[in-house]
Every structure is written in C-alpha cells, then in structure tokens.
Design a protein around this motif. Structure first.
Motif, PDB file in Angstrom:
ATOM      1  N   ARG A  61       0.838  -1.199   0.000  1.00 32.66           N
ATOM      2  CA  ARG A  61       0.000   0.000   0.000  1.00 32.66           C
ATOM      3  C   ARG A  61       0.872   1.248   0.000  1.00 32.66           C
ATOM      4  O   ARG A  61       1.805   1.363   0.775  1.00 32.66           O
ATOM      5  N   ALA A  62       0.535   2.188  -0.851  1.00 35.40           N
ATOM      6  CA  ALA A  62       1.265   3.456  -0.878  1.00 35.40           C
ATOM      7  C   ALA A  62       0.513   4.518  -0.074  1.00 35.40           C
ATOM      8  O   ALA A  62       0.978   5.632   0.054  1.00 35.40           O
ATOM      9  N   ALA A  63      -0.645   4.165   0.431  1.00 35.40           N
ATOM     10  CA  ALA A  63      -1.475   5.128   1.156  1.00 35.40           C
ATOM     11  C   ALA A  63      -0.853   5.506   2.496  1.00 35.40           C
ATOM     12  O   ALA A  63       0.092   4.882   2.962  1.00 35.40           O
ATOM     13  N   ASP A  64      -1.407   6.524   3.106  1.00 33.19           N
ATOM     14  CA  ASP A  64      -0.912   7.001   4.390  1.00 33.19           C
ATOM     15  C   ASP A  64      -0.994   5.942   5.470  1.00 33.19           C
ATOM     16  O   ASP A  64      -1.826   5.041   5.425  1.00 33.19           O
ATOM     17  N   CYS A  65      -0.136   6.071   6.438  1.00 35.23           N
ATOM     18  CA  CYS A  65      -0.107   5.237   7.631  1.00 35.23           C
ATOM     19  C   CYS A  65      -0.299   6.214   8.788  1.00 35.23           C
ATOM     20  O   CYS A  65       0.564   7.063   9.031  1.00 35.23           O
ATOM     21  N   GLN A  66      -1.438   6.124   9.482  1.00 40.60           N
ATOM     22  CA  GLN A  66      -1.776   7.130  10.480  1.00 40.60           C
ATOM     23  C   GLN A  66      -2.116   6.499  11.819  1.00 40.60           C
ATOM     24  O   GLN A  66      -2.656   5.396  11.884  1.00 40.60           O
ATOM     25  N   VAL A  67      -1.811   7.250  12.865  1.00 42.42           N
ATOM     26  CA  VAL A  67      -2.162   6.843  14.216  1.00 42.42           C
ATOM     27  C   VAL A  67      -2.601   8.085  14.983  1.00 42.42           C
ATOM     28  O   VAL A  67      -2.077   9.177  14.760  1.00 42.42           O
ATOM     29  N   ALA A  68      -3.580   7.897  15.841  1.00 44.44           N
ATOM     30  CA  ALA A  68      -4.038   8.989  16.703  1.00 44.44           C
ATOM     31  C   ALA A  68      -4.249   8.427  18.098  1.00 44.44           C
ATOM     32  O   ALA A  68      -4.685   7.285  18.259  1.00 44.44           O
ATOM     33  N   ILE A  69      -3.904   9.236  19.096  1.00 45.87           N
ATOM     34  CA  ILE A  69      -4.174   8.855  20.477  1.00 45.87           C
ATOM     35  C   ILE A  69      -4.899  10.006  21.152  1.00 45.87           C
ATOM     36  O   ILE A  69      -4.710  11.168  20.806  1.00 45.87           O
ATOM     37  N   ALA A  70      -5.743   9.644  22.093  1.00 47.14           N
ATOM     38  CA  ALA A  70      -6.431  10.644  22.910  1.00 47.14           C
ATOM     39  C   ALA A  70      -6.188  10.271  24.360  1.00 47.14           C
ATOM     40  O   ALA A  70      -6.272   9.102  24.731  1.00 47.14           O
TER      41      ALA A  70
END
Length: 153
Positions: A61-70
């Motif tokens: 996959r060339a798409a973004d790799c994202q992570v979010a924390i709250a």
C-alpha cells in the motif's frame, strides 16, 4: 496521563480500527499475531514518530499510515494525530467543556530540529514527563519482551 483512545489507519495489520480504554486497569488479550504489540507500539509512534517509515506501513500500500491517540491529564483532554509517512502532526487540547485551549499543526520529524518540533514538544511536556523517545521507552513504556523479572528474561 490516562490513555482513552487509540485510532489506527493502515497501521501494521490494521486497516482502520479504534480502541477505547476506560479509567482503571485495561487488559488487551488475543492470540499470537492479533495485533496486541502493534497496538501498544502506536502510542510512542503517535507521540514521537518513527525513524523506519516502512515499519508499520501496510504491505503493498502506498497510502498514508496514520495513528491517533487521545488522553486526559487532569481536566485537560489531548488528541494527537500523526501521519507516520509525512510526520504531519496535529495536537488539540480541550478542557472538560470541550473548549479548545490550544491547537498545533505542523511537521514533527523524529530527527528534526525545526521550530515546529520545539513548539510541539514544549506543549507535550506539559502532559508527559518524558518527551524523548528512547527515555520514554526505557522508563514508562514496556515493549514486548523487554521486562525482566528476577534477572530472568
């Protein structure tokens, strides 16, 4: 700091997944290769980024790799969103009435020295006592296979 949520998008084995945590003890269980360690690695990845840009990227996959924390800290709520491939970070701090107290958006590279990076870590230091990746991992974070008990691994 109390971790409340982790959101993963094309991160490791997860296409799009959200995990919520409650106050108190939360236990994450699952069979081998279920993604427990990947979930745990998302926290420092969101806070500090990663040097190896391909480590958590989905294969093929060339798409973004994202992570979010709250997380919450006292009467403050903080959400950090990071694109691991571009190092674009968004930090949003609100009070207990959801009033925005502070917002940051910029590029925060794990190895950079930019003014944006300094601003980001200056704000992060108000919530997390250790703002250096290696020190964070050595003091308040235990990765897979890193905890020794009674001198035995």
């Amino acid at each position: 700091m109390i971790l409340r949520q982790v959101d993963l998008k094309r991160f490791g084995k997860f296409d799009e997944r959200s995990f919520e945590f409650r106050r108190g003890l939360n236990i994450v269980i699952g069979p081998n290769e279920a993604g427990k360690s990947t979930l745990m690695e998302a926290v420092p990845a969101a806070l500090f980024g990663v040097r190896d840009k391909d480590r958590f990227k989905k294969w093929g996959r060339a798409a973004d790799c994202q992570v979010a924390i709250a997380f919450e800290s006292g009467d403050r709520f903080v959400r950090i969103e990071r694109n691991l491939l571009t190092d674009r970070v968004r930090l949003k701090e609100t009070d207990d009435l959801y009033q925005v107290l502070y917002e940051f958006e910029g590029k925060v590279s794990p190895l950079g020295r930019s003014a944006e990076r300094l601003e980001y870590f200056s704000r992060l230091a108000q919530f997390i006592p250790v703002i250096e990746n290696d020190l964070f991992r050595a003091s308040v974070f235990f990765g897979q296979g890193r905890l020794e008990l009674d001198g035995k691994s």
